[in-house]
Design a protein around this motif. Structure first.
Motif, PDB file in Angstrom:
ATOM      1  N   THR A 105     -19.255  -1.885 -53.139  1.00 56.18           N
ATOM      2  CA  THR A 105     -20.013  -3.117 -53.008  1.00 56.18           C
ATOM      3  C   THR A 105     -20.268  -3.788 -54.352  1.00 56.18           C
ATOM      4  N   HIS A 106     -20.582  -5.056 -54.257  1.00 57.19           N
ATOM      5  CA  HIS A 106     -21.100  -5.863 -55.373  1.00 57.19           C
ATOM      6  C   HIS A 106     -22.202  -6.701 -54.752  1.00 57.19           C
ATOM      7  N   SER A 107     -23.381  -6.762 -55.386  1.00 57.40           N
ATOM      8  CA  SER A 107     -24.537  -7.368 -54.733  1.00 57.40           C
ATOM      9  C   SER A 107     -24.581  -8.897 -54.808  1.00 57.40           C
ATOM     10  N   GLY A 108     -23.849  -9.510 -55.756  1.00 57.58           N
ATOM     11  CA  GLY A 108     -23.818 -10.967 -55.815  1.00 57.58           C
ATOM     12  C   GLY A 108     -25.202 -11.572 -55.912  1.00 57.58           C
ATOM     13  N   GLU A 109     -25.517 -12.501 -54.967  1.00 58.26           N
ATOM     14  CA  GLU A 109     -26.799 -13.199 -55.017  1.00 58.26           C
ATOM     15  C   GLU A 109     -27.968 -12.325 -54.575  1.00 58.26           C
TER      16      GLU A 109
END
Length: 412
Positions: A105-109
Motif C-alpha cells: 500500500t501507499h497511503s496518498g491523501e
C-alpha cells in the motif's frame, strides 16, 4: 453442521489452500521504529497460521516511509528484507500449510501530516495534500515493484495490490481523479496505475507460485468515489469496478478480494457496525457480481462476514441458525456468491476459528462482538487488538483513553 464447503480445499493459481477462510489485512500498528515486524506482530501471525486459515494477508505494508497513515506501520523497503525474512520463516514454521500474501500500500491523501507527507492525485474536499506529478507516480510505481520483489525474496507467497479503502490505489482509479494528466481523466488513464503495476510485477516475478491479487472497493459511497457514475455523482454504477477486475484478471490476478467504502468517509460501508448489520448484505451482492464477471478459476473472496457472528446480530426476518457467520458463509459458497469468506475483526477476536471449525469445537469460538474498540485504537494510532479477548489490547485501550480521551466511534 459439518461446514464441508468452508473446510473444502480450493486452488488459487497453482496453490491449493487448506480451506475457504481468508484473513483480511487488519492493521495493528505495533511495528518497531524502522517498520519491521515486532514480537507482538510476529505472534499474531503465528497464531493465525496455527489457526489454519487457508489464506492470510499481512496487514497493509507500506512501500514508502515518506507517506503513511500509521506512525508504527509495517514497511517493505530494502532495509526491511532481513527482518521480513525472519518473520516469514517463523510464520511458515508455525504451519507449513499456511499461505501468506502481503498487502502492498501507499497511503496518498490518507497519509498523516503529523509524521509524513500527504499527497493526492486530485484533492477531495476536507483532505487536501500535495498534488502528485506524473514523475511522482512513476517513482511510486517503481517502489511498488521493488516491494513486490522484496516480498518474493523474503518468502511471502504473494501480494495483494491494495486498490481499496481510500488509499492511493483507489484514489488513482476513482472518477474524482478527473485531472487532464497521464494518470487521470479517462478510464484508460486512470487504470494505467493498477494495470501497469500488475504487468510489471508479474514480469519481474515470473514464478506462478507467487500469487498476485487485489482488494477492491466496489463502491466508495460518496460523489466521485470508485463505483459511481461520474466525478460528481454518488450514484452506484458497477461498470468500472467490473471492468477493473476483468482487466486485472487478464494481467495475471489469480484472486480478487471484494470490499467497499473508504473508512475515513464511509466507514460503515467498509466494516458494518452493529447498528446497521444489514449493510453486510450489500457486500454479498457485490461479491456475486464480481463472481459472475470473472473466470471460474479466478477466486473471489467476499467480505463483511464478521457482523454475522454467532447469529445474535440484530438482523431481522431471519433466524440465528441461518444468519450466523458459519452457516451463512457456508450458504454463500454453496450459492456461488463467493469462493472464500474473509474474516477481519473476527480474526482479531479469535485467530483460531478455522481450526476450531475443523475440530468441531464451535462452542469454543470467540465471536466478534462488534464493539469496534479495535477501530478506536487504530484511529488513535495505538496498538490494535481485540479488547474483549486480548489482555494486551485491553490495557492499550485503558492507556490510550487516559492519555487521549475516549474516542466516539460510529453511534456508540
Amino acid at each position: 453442521m459439518a461446514y464441508e464447503k468452508l473446510l473444502e480445499p480450493i486452488k488459487v493459481g497453482p496453490r491449493t489452500l487448506q480451506n475457504r477462510f481468508f484473513i483480511q489485512a487488519m492493521e495493528t500498528n505495533m511495528e518497531d521504529p524502522t517498520g519491521n515486524p515486532s514480537e507482538n506482530t510476529t505472534n499474531r501471525y503465528i497464531d493465525l497460521a496455527q489457526g489454519e486459515a487457508g489464506l492470510i494477508t499481512l496487514e497493509a505494508i507500506s512501500v514508502t516511509r515518506e507517506s503513511r497513515a500509521r506512525d508504527n506501520q509495517l514497511m517493505i523497503m530494502p532495509q526491511n528484507l532481513k527482518p521480513l525474512t525472519a518473520f516469514m520463516d517463523k510464520v511458515h514454521a508455525a504451519n507449513p500449510k499456511s499461505v501468506v500474501v502481503f498487502q502492498l500500500t501507499h497511503s496518498g491523501e490518507l497519509s498523516e501530516p503529523a509524521f509524513s507527507r500527504r499527497v493526492t492525485p486530485n484533492p477531495l474536499p476536507g483532505y487536501g495534500g500535495e498534488l502528485l506529478s506524473e514523475e511522482d507516480v512513476d517513482h511510486i510505481m517503481d517502489e511498488f515493484v521493488t516491494s513486490a520483489k522484496i516480498a518474493y525474496d523474503c518468502g511471502a507467497d504473494g501480494i495483494d495490490l491494495k486498490l481499496c479503502h481510500g488509499y492511493l490505489g483507489s484514489q488513482m482509479i476513482r472518477p474524482h481523479n478527473d485531472r487532464n494528466w497521464k494518470y487521470g481523466g479517462s478510464w484508460e488513464n486512470r487504470t494505467r496505475f493498477p494495470y501497469e503495476l500488475m504487468e510489471r510485477i508479474r514480469k519481474e516475478i515470473p514464478d506462478e507460485n507467487f500469487l498476485i491479487g487485489s482488494k477492491i472497493s466496489a463502491w466508495e459511497g460518496f460523489p466521485g468515489g470508485f463505483g459511481t457514475e461520474g466525478p460528481h455523482s454518488p450514484v452506484m454504477d458497477l461498470t468500472e469496478p467490473i471492468a477493473l477486475i476483468k482487466g486485472l484478471e487478464e494481467r495475471g490476478a489469480s484472486y480478487i478480494v471484494q470490499s467497499a467504502g473508504s473508512p475515513g468517509i464511509t466507514v460503515s460501508l467498509t466494516q458494518c457496525d452493529k447498528h446497521v448489520p444489514y449493510f453486510s448484505y450489500l457486500h454479498q451482492y457485490w461479491a456475486k457480481e464480481f463472481r459472475k464477471a470473472l473466470k471460474p478459476e479466478t477466486v473471489v473472496i467476499g467480505s463483511n462476514f464478521s457482523p454475522f457472528g454467532d447469529g445474535n446480530n440484530g438482523l431481522c426476518a431471519v433466524t440465528p441458525e441461518e444468519s450466523n457467520l458459519l452457516d451463512y458463509g457456508e450458504w454463500c459458497i454453496n450459492d456461488g456468491v463467493c469462493d472464500m469468506i474473509a474474516l477481519g475483526r473476527q480474526s482479531l477476536a479469535d485467530p483460531y476459528l478455522p481450526k476450531k471449525v475443523r475440530e468441531g469445537k464451535i462452542d469454543d469460538i470467540h465471536f466478534c462482538k462488534l464493539c469496534d474498540l479495535c477501530l478506536e485504537l487504530l484511529i488513535q494510532q495505538s496498538p490494535v487488538g481485540c479488547v474483549v479477548n486480548n489482555k494486551f489490547a485491553a490495557e492499550c485501550l485503558v492507556k490510550t483513553r487516559a492519555e487521549k480521551g475516549k474516542l466516539k466511534v460510529f453511534h456508540t
